[in-house]
Design an enzyme around this catalytic site. Sequence first.
Site, PDB file in Angstrom:
ATOM      1  N   GLY A 118       2.502  -4.598  -1.840  1.00  0.00           N
ATOM      2  CA  GLY A 118       2.958  -3.219  -1.664  1.00  0.00           C
ATOM      3  C   GLY A 118       1.810  -2.227  -1.622  1.00  0.00           C
ATOM      4  O   GLY A 118       0.633  -2.596  -1.623  1.00  0.00           O
ATOM      5  N   TYR A 160      16.782   5.123  -8.845  1.00  0.00           N
ATOM      6  CA  TYR A 160      15.372   4.820  -9.104  1.00  0.00           C
ATOM      7  C   TYR A 160      14.966   5.377 -10.468  1.00  0.00           C
ATOM      8  O   TYR A 160      14.360   4.683 -11.288  1.00  0.00           O
ATOM      9  CB  TYR A 160      14.520   5.441  -7.992  1.00  0.00           C
TER      10      TYR A 160
HETATM   11  N1  SER Z   1       6.617   7.668  -4.825  1.00  0.00           N
HETATM   12  C1  SER Z   1       7.857   7.334  -5.479  1.00  0.00           C
HETATM   13  C2  SER Z   1       9.005   7.708  -4.638  1.00  0.00           C
HETATM   14  O1  SER Z   1       8.893   8.669  -3.918  1.00  0.00           O
HETATM   15  C3  SER Z   1       7.961   8.017  -6.784  1.00  0.00           C
HETATM   16  O2  SER Z   1       7.490   7.219  -7.795  1.00  0.00           O
HETATM   17  O3  SER Z   1      10.032   7.102  -4.735  1.00  0.00           O
END
Ligand code: SER
Length: 316
Positions: free
Chosen positions: A11, A141
């Site tokens: 990633g 998330y």
């Molecule tokens: N960069 C990530 C996102 O935008 C945040 O941790 O989901």
Amino acid sequence: MKNILVMGAAGQIGSELVPAMRKIYGNSNVISSDIRTDVSEVLKEGPFEIVDCLDTKKIKDVITKYNIDTVYNLVALLSAVGEQNPQLSWKINVGGLMNLLELSRELKFALFTPSSIGAFGLSTPHDNTPQDTIQRPNSMYGVTKVSGELLCDYYHQKYGIDTRGVRYPGIISNVTPPGGGTTDYAVDIYYKAIQEKKFTCNLKPGTYLDMMYMPDCIRAGIEIMEANPAKLIHRNAFNVAAMSFEPEMIAAEIKKHIPEFTMDYDIDPIRQAIAESWPNKMDDTVAFEEWGWKHEYNLPKMTEDMLNVLSEKLKK
Ligand code: SER
């Protein structure tokens, strides 16, 4: 000498963290792994294993085979893609972490799990967001990141596992693009500025977010795991900050180098809602006090480097 396993190494963060750690700890001491097989040659400059974060037996085999004492768990679905499939987001982000935490009880390795600005929500103070504050995120998330922070602290307190983490801002980089995040625009804008001299932004003007350049991101991940445990009052996870900006500010910085650059807007309502629930700017003084965290890159310094590196890369 450490023996490190990096999960999710293909990633955005892993593809740069692995080579950086191999320089410090040695090629054969940093094992990269991912569920994907089509990974870059860089990851294969040292040992590489195909590992699914939900396959506990395979993880255990790899940890035992290489005598691993530290795991970097970089496996995650990011925020916007998590809203498309919240159940899968939970399964990967929390299920994968639980597998590692359970294995750590038996195999006794230290565990780094990144949290995020996504671990905050609308009721969090948005300016100078404190280390210890309200965390009621409304994205899946964010739910997985808060759960991860709590689980890691729990395993530390209950079982003495050496769990540590940082709350990363949006990460800006030029090797592997991020995928499915809310902060991705701040990476895309540099590619488009060079390739097309124009960019359509999917967040509204005035949407401030914390961001960080990859060299700082990598250093934070390494330094927190090298920190003296006796000094750590917090563990999961530390606010780490570097810069805070809104789209017009990054566009203005790019214009200093590419005067003909223009930006317009086409707002993605899912990303916009997520971005508005996240901090404008985190306070990272606790990370400084407990393990000396200090960022190096601000917006002008990062922009200069991003444009230089990408101009070369995109010529090829
Ligand atoms: N960069 C990530 C996102 O935008 C945040 O941790 O989901």
